[in-house]
Every structure is written in structure tokens, then in C-alpha cells.
Design an enzyme around this catalytic site. Structure first.
Site, PDB file in Angstrom:
ATOM      1  CG  ASP A 129       9.753  -6.405  -3.701  1.00 23.00           C
ATOM      2  OD1 ASP A 129      10.385  -5.652  -4.477  1.00 23.00           O
ATOM      3  OD2 ASP A 129       9.046  -7.341  -4.093  1.00 23.00           O
ATOM      4  NE  ARG A 155      11.396  -0.944  -9.615  1.00 28.99           N
ATOM      5  CZ  ARG A 155      11.503  -2.253  -9.857  1.00 28.99           C
ATOM      6  NH1 ARG A 155      11.162  -3.142  -8.949  1.00 28.99           N
ATOM      7  NH2 ARG A 155      11.966  -2.660 -11.027  1.00 28.99           N
ATOM      8  CE  LYS A 184       9.233 -10.521  -6.226  1.00 29.25           C
ATOM      9  NZ  LYS A 184       9.350  -9.084  -6.518  1.00 29.25           N
ATOM     10  CG  HIS A 186      11.611 -14.513  -9.799  1.00 29.39           C
ATOM     11  ND1 HIS A 186      10.510 -14.480  -8.973  1.00 29.39           N
ATOM     12  CD2 HIS A 186      11.667 -13.303 -10.405  1.00 29.39           C
ATOM     13  CE1 HIS A 186       9.925 -13.292  -9.068  1.00 29.39           C
ATOM     14  NE2 HIS A 186      10.613 -12.569  -9.932  1.00 29.39           N
ATOM     15  CB  SER A 213      12.345  -5.936  -6.869  1.00 28.43           C
ATOM     16  OG  SER A 213      11.030  -6.451  -6.904  1.00 28.43           O
TER      17      SER A 213
END
Length: 280
Positions: free
Chosen positions: A161, A168, A187, A82, A183
Site C-alpha cells: 500500500d 496513485r 492498513k 480513519h 488502501s
């Protein structure tokens, strides 16, 4: 307990308890707490920050707001990668298929564009016929059949989230270390991988502008991974210039496809090989 007291407490720069954070996440997910109240709280967090305990409780509450996948029946090793996001960022589209081609199972849930960055899901959806809204059964079947599945937030995985992410993006509360860390890691916890590479970007085209800010974010996320028993490593990527030569979604997807052939892509090759070697 009520949301107004929680907002006021964080506005006054006081730490929130686990119960207060759980209350907020649960009731915002179900719709009991309104967007404008959640916006007020996220702005207070953005301005005053969160300590390590608060960030941990927020991340876990968001992960547990829905189902947490168990992929151990597919493989003992499930990997994910990620990025914290950046202008021109497209490493995932190259690295993950290569890792899967080596026989390593890949399970990844990605987000959409946030602030100045373009999301991996937005890039994938620029490919004609590519579906990102798989249900959980389809997600697992893809991992079993072809060794990889890259999807958007779907079904009941980290629904808190999904709501906060969208909020946001339109309330000026993107650049907050505890909100970014919570966040991303909520995930990752929910989607079932047990080994994770985090690419933390820094520079003019990223949320973290300095090396120190990127290292701080990496440290927080690595600790959250350890807490969730996910083997987590971090690499820092310079985002003072785009990775590659394209920035629009469809162009980045096309460019990434070409980059899997390593043609004229020295910086791409260096970054991607670093991510692949980290996976190993």
C-alpha cells in the site's frame, strides 16, 4: 503469468483472478514490476473498476504484503478511526486522544496527503519533535504506556500500500473506489485494531462527491472489515465545506489542539462527539 497480460485483461474490462492480483501485489512490492507497469494497471482499474471479489483479493494481498500486528497481548479492545480524506479534515487529531483519555487503547497507522487532501501524518509532522516513523516495538510500547500511538506507514506494515499510495498520488488514479477501499482497509488490517470507525467524507472537498458514492465506499469497506473480523462502523461527513476554519498543515494541527477544549467549535464538536459515541 506476466504483468502485461494482467494489464491488458483489466484494460479490456475483464475481472482479475486472485492469483493475478497476488502476483501483481507481490512483484510490485519487491520491485520486479516497474512503476510504469503498476501505473498502467491502476489506471485501468480506475477507468474500469473492480468487482467485489477483486477488491477483496486486492485488499487482503496488500495487507499480507508485510507483517500483520497482533495487539491482543495489550488489550482485548484496540480501536482505530480513519477518514477517507477531505479538505480541512482534522477530526482524528481531536477524537483519538480523547478516546485514549477514557482508557481505550488506540492504535492507528495513517497516510500522507493524497490528491487534494492533507494527510494526518503530514499534520503531525508539523508539530516540532513529533515522530511518525516509529518501529513496531516503539509503536506497541506507546500503546502500552500512554494508551495511544499514531504513526505513518513504517517497517513492514502493508508495504504494498505504501508504494501504491505514492504512485496513485502522481498518476491521476486517486479517485477510484476499489483502490481507496483497499488502501484504507489494508492498513487497518495490518495495524492490529479490532474495532474501527470509518469517517467517509463526501462533497466538493472529498474524493466521493455525492452521498451515494460515499455510501457505496462505506459499504465496501465495512464488508472488508467484516471479512477481517474487525468490528467496523461508518459515518458520513459533509465535506462541502472544510471542517473548522484552517486548511494548512501546521494551522490545522494548532487548531486541533485548541479544539480539544471545545472553544467556539460547534461543527467540530458535533462531528467529534459523533465519532466518539460511535467508538463506544
Amino acid at each position: 503469468m506476466n504483468i502485461i497480460d494482467i494489464i491488458t485483461k483489466k484494460r479490456n474490462n475483464q475481472p482479475l483472478t486472485k492469483d493475478e492480483i497476488d502476483y501483481f501485489v507481490k512483484n510490485y512490492t519487491t520491485g520486479t514490476i516497474a512503476d510504469y507497469q503498476a501505473s498502467a494497471l491502476t489506471m485501468a482499474i480506475c477507468l474500469n473498476g473492480m468487482n467485489e471479489e477483486e477488491t477483496k483479493h486486492l485488499c487482503l494481498a496488500m495487507a499480507k504484503s508485510g507483517e500483520i500486528l497482533d495487539l491482543s497481548d495489550i488489550s482485548d479492545i484496540i480501536v482505530d478511526k480513519h477518514s477517507s480524506g477531505g479538505v480541512g479534515d482534522k477530526v482524528t487529531l481531536i477524537v483519538m486522544p480523547i478516546v485514549a483519555s477514557l482508557g481505550v487503547k488506540v492504535a492507528k497507522m495513517s497516510g500522507r496527503g493524497l490528491g487534494i487532501t492533507g494527510g494526518t501524518i503530514d499534520k503531525l509532522e508539523s508539530i516540532t519533535g513529533y515522530r511518525t516513523n516509529l518501529n513496531l516495538q516503539e509503536f506497541k510500547q506507546a500503546i502500552q504506556k500512554i494508551g495511544i500511538s499514531l504513526i505513518g506507514q513504517t517497517g513492514n506494515l502493508a508495504p504494498a500500500d505504501k508504494k501504491l499510495y505514492a504512485l496513485r498520488d502522481v498518476t491521476g488514479t486517486v479517485e477510484s473506489l476499489p483502490l481507496i477501499a483497499s488502501s484504507i482497509m489494508s492498513k487497518k488490517i495490518a495495524s492490529g485494531a479490532n474495532k474501527l470507525v470509518l469517517e467517509v467524507t463526501c462533497g466538493k472537498g472529498a474524493f466521493m462527491k455525492t452521498q451515494q458514492e460515499a455510501e457505496n465506499l462505506a459499504k465496501v469497506m465495512k464488508n472488508l472489515g467484516k471479512l477481517a473480523e474487525i468490528e467496523t462502523v461508518c459515518v458520513i461527513t459533509n465535506m462541502n465545506e472544510p471542517i473548522g476554519k484552517t486548511v494548512r498543515k501546521c494551522l490545522r494541527s494548532t487548531r486541533s489542539k485548541r479544539r480539544t477544549k471545545w472553544k467556539n467549535a460547534r461543527r467540530h464538536k458535533r462531528i467529534n462527539l459523533r465519532n466518539i459515541s460511535t467508538n463506544n
